[in-house]
Motif scaffolding. Sequence first.
Motif, PDB file in Angstrom:
ATOM      1  N   GLY A   1     -40.806  18.852 -35.603  1.00  0.00           N
ATOM      2  CA  GLY A   1     -41.912  19.263 -36.449  1.00  0.00           C
ATOM      3  C   GLY A   1     -42.137  20.762 -36.451  1.00  0.00           C
ATOM      4  O   GLY A   1     -42.540  21.330 -37.463  1.00  0.00           O
ATOM      5  N   SER A   2     -41.878  21.429 -35.327  1.00  0.00           N
ATOM      6  CA  SER A   2     -42.142  22.864 -35.220  1.00  0.00           C
ATOM      7  C   SER A   2     -40.881  23.702 -35.153  1.00  0.00           C
ATOM      8  O   SER A   2     -40.944  24.890 -34.842  1.00  0.00           O
ATOM      9  CB  SER A   2     -42.996  23.138 -33.968  1.00  0.00           C
ATOM     10  OG  SER A   2     -44.224  22.471 -34.047  1.00  0.00           O
ATOM     11  N   GLY A   3     -39.732  23.127 -35.418  1.00  0.00           N
ATOM     12  CA  GLY A   3     -38.484  23.867 -35.346  1.00  0.00           C
ATOM     13  C   GLY A   3     -37.334  22.930 -35.054  1.00  0.00           C
ATOM     14  O   GLY A   3     -37.324  21.792 -35.509  1.00  0.00           O
ATOM     15  N   ALA A   4     -36.378  23.413 -34.267  1.00  0.00           N
ATOM     16  CA  ALA A   4     -35.220  22.590 -33.917  1.00  0.00           C
ATOM     17  C   ALA A   4     -35.004  22.632 -32.415  1.00  0.00           C
ATOM     18  O   ALA A   4     -35.464  23.542 -31.730  1.00  0.00           O
ATOM     19  CB  ALA A   4     -33.970  23.085 -34.645  1.00  0.00           C
ATOM     20  N   ALA A   5     -34.296  21.623 -31.914  1.00  0.00           N
ATOM     21  CA  ALA A   5     -33.927  21.570 -30.503  1.00  0.00           C
ATOM     22  C   ALA A   5     -32.435  21.314 -30.390  1.00  0.00           C
ATOM     23  O   ALA A   5     -31.856  20.571 -31.186  1.00  0.00           O
ATOM     24  CB  ALA A   5     -34.701  20.463 -29.796  1.00  0.00           C
ATOM     25  N   ASP A   6     -31.817  21.952 -29.416  1.00  0.00           N
ATOM     26  CA  ASP A   6     -30.445  21.657 -29.042  1.00  0.00           C
ATOM     27  C   ASP A   6     -30.502  20.804 -27.782  1.00  0.00           C
ATOM     28  O   ASP A   6     -30.800  21.306 -26.689  1.00  0.00           O
ATOM     29  CB  ASP A   6     -29.653  22.943 -28.793  1.00  0.00           C
ATOM     30  CG  ASP A   6     -29.425  23.714 -30.077  1.00  0.00           C
ATOM     31  OD1 ASP A   6     -29.036  23.087 -31.082  1.00  0.00           O
ATOM     32  OD2 ASP A   6     -29.633  24.941 -30.085  1.00  0.00           O
ATOM     33  N   VAL A   7     -30.260  19.512 -27.955  1.00  0.00           N
ATOM     34  CA  VAL A   7     -30.475  18.532 -26.891  1.00  0.00           C
ATOM     35  C   VAL A   7     -29.196  18.339 -26.085  1.00  0.00           C
ATOM     36  O   VAL A   7     -28.146  17.993 -26.635  1.00  0.00           O
ATOM     37  CB  VAL A   7     -30.944  17.180 -27.480  1.00  0.00           C
ATOM     38  CG1 VAL A   7     -31.104  16.140 -26.381  1.00  0.00           C
ATOM     39  CG2 VAL A   7     -32.263  17.369 -28.219  1.00  0.00           C
ATOM     40  N   ALA A   8     -29.303  18.553 -24.777  1.00  0.00           N
ATOM     41  CA  ALA A   8     -28.191  18.355 -23.859  1.00  0.00           C
ATOM     42  C   ALA A   8     -28.269  16.958 -23.259  1.00  0.00           C
ATOM     43  O   ALA A   8     -29.359  16.450 -22.982  1.00  0.00           O
ATOM     44  CB  ALA A   8     -28.233  19.394 -22.747  1.00  0.00           C
ATOM     45  N   TYR A   9     -27.108  16.353 -23.054  1.00  0.00           N
ATOM     46  CA  TYR A   9     -27.097  15.029 -22.446  1.00  0.00           C
ATOM     47  C   TYR A   9     -25.794  14.812 -21.703  1.00  0.00           C
ATOM     48  O   TYR A   9     -24.790  15.494 -21.943  1.00  0.00           O
ATOM     49  CB  TYR A   9     -27.297  13.935 -23.502  1.00  0.00           C
ATOM     50  CG  TYR A   9     -26.173  13.775 -24.496  1.00  0.00           C
ATOM     51  CD1 TYR A   9     -25.108  12.888 -24.260  1.00  0.00           C
ATOM     52  CD2 TYR A   9     -26.152  14.509 -25.681  1.00  0.00           C
ATOM     53  CE1 TYR A   9     -24.074  12.740 -25.169  1.00  0.00           C
ATOM     54  CE2 TYR A   9     -25.120  14.368 -26.594  1.00  0.00           C
ATOM     55  CZ  TYR A   9     -24.082  13.485 -26.336  1.00  0.00           C
ATOM     56  OH  TYR A   9     -23.050  13.343 -27.235  1.00  0.00           O
ATOM     57  N   ASP A  10     -25.802  13.857 -20.784  1.00  0.00           N
ATOM     58  CA  ASP A  10     -24.596  13.403 -20.106  1.00  0.00           C
ATOM     59  C   ASP A  10     -24.176  12.061 -20.689  1.00  0.00           C
ATOM     60  O   ASP A  10     -25.027  11.230 -21.022  1.00  0.00           O
ATOM     61  CB  ASP A  10     -24.834  13.237 -18.603  1.00  0.00           C
ATOM     62  CG  ASP A  10     -24.960  14.559 -17.870  1.00  0.00           C
ATOM     63  OD1 ASP A  10     -24.406  15.559 -18.354  1.00  0.00           O
ATOM     64  OD2 ASP A  10     -25.627  14.586 -16.816  1.00  0.00           O
ATOM     65  N   ARG A  11     -22.874  11.857 -20.788  1.00  0.00           N
ATOM     66  CA  ARG A  11     -22.322  10.572 -21.232  1.00  0.00           C
ATOM     67  C   ARG A  11     -21.297  10.123 -20.200  1.00  0.00           C
ATOM     68  O   ARG A  11     -20.325  10.829 -19.943  1.00  0.00           O
ATOM     69  CB  ARG A  11     -21.676  10.720 -22.610  1.00  0.00           C
ATOM     70  CG  ARG A  11     -21.116   9.424 -23.190  1.00  0.00           C
ATOM     71  CD  ARG A  11     -20.462   9.710 -24.543  1.00  0.00           C
ATOM     72  NE  ARG A  11     -20.025   8.488 -25.206  1.00  0.00           N
ATOM     73  CZ  ARG A  11     -18.874   7.877 -24.970  1.00  0.00           C
ATOM     74  NH1 ARG A  11     -18.024   8.377 -24.087  1.00  0.00           N
ATOM     75  NH2 ARG A  11     -18.556   6.779 -25.634  1.00  0.00           N
ATOM     76  N   THR A  12     -21.529   8.957 -19.606  1.00  0.00           N
ATOM     77  CA  THR A  12     -20.718   8.497 -18.487  1.00  0.00           C
ATOM     78  C   THR A  12     -20.416   7.010 -18.654  1.00  0.00           C
ATOM     79  O   THR A  12     -21.273   6.254 -19.102  1.00  0.00           O
ATOM     80  CB  THR A  12     -21.479   8.699 -17.151  1.00  0.00           C
ATOM     81  OG1 THR A  12     -21.996  10.022 -17.091  1.00  0.00           O
ATOM     82  CG2 THR A  12     -20.579   8.453 -15.948  1.00  0.00           C
TER      83      THR A  12
END
Length: 289
Positions: free
Chosen positions: A9-20
């Motif tokens: 809503g207020s901009g953008a996010a670069d979302v980090a995640y792990d995949r295992t």
Amino acid sequence: MPLTRVPLGSGAADVAYDRTGTGPGLVLVHGTGATREQWLPLTEAVADRFTVVAPDYSGSGGTTDHGGPLTLADLADEVLAAADHAGLDRFHLVGHSLGAAIATHLAAHHPERVRSLVLHAGWAHTDSRLRAQFTYWLDLLHADAAHGTAHFARMLPLAAFGPRYWERTSTAANEELVRGLAAALAPGIARQVEVDLSVDLRPLLGRVTAPTLVLAGAHDQIIGADQQRALLAGIPDSRYQEIDAGHGAPGEDPAGFAALIAGFLDERRAAEEVPAAGAPAEPAVAARA
């Protein structure tokens, strides 16, 4: 570490995640002030049979965003975007504390995506007691930021851990824990507590269709039993279980916590496989580009 960009809503996010791991999808949502590393014991317990996706949402870990106010919907969108980016069409979903609120919001708005749901230390809405508590947390965090103190970290073991922690710890060990907590708390924790203050899931609970485990800490001093009852009453296909720990069960009893959740997930996986007897096994999940 994969990253995916999510409009908020207020901009953008670069979302980090792990995949295992490999197998059916499993998405894990951490609590206020924590990171995806909260889930390492559970990930290790189930990665041989589930594809585990553990994101950091805004304010935590490797995720970066606009730096402004957040909403529960924003954080749910981030979690879903991580699942999408990792290639998970349908998935089991587990949340702790604020992560449980995020998971409930996601499961209510996207019921077709969620195979099962585990809510540990979740709550239905921020009532007057919780509002007083979260406001106190903000006061402590603001004082710590202004004066270089660690009042919030010192409060956490008192509020989050049950009797078994205090029976086996010492003053020196607790002091070491407080120092570790002060260093490890997510930099955006105050923004996340503002989201804690906004939670009201009561209109959404009836829209959750996934089989749900409401997992309570028997000694939870942060989220009361009334909130667990509200989740059970509002979510149609839900059941209750307790762990002999406080609100911070993932840290207080990581092995026991992981075992309880793994047992529920294995049960749900087996239940889904029964109607498909004789059909080809579900393929391992492939990451999306």
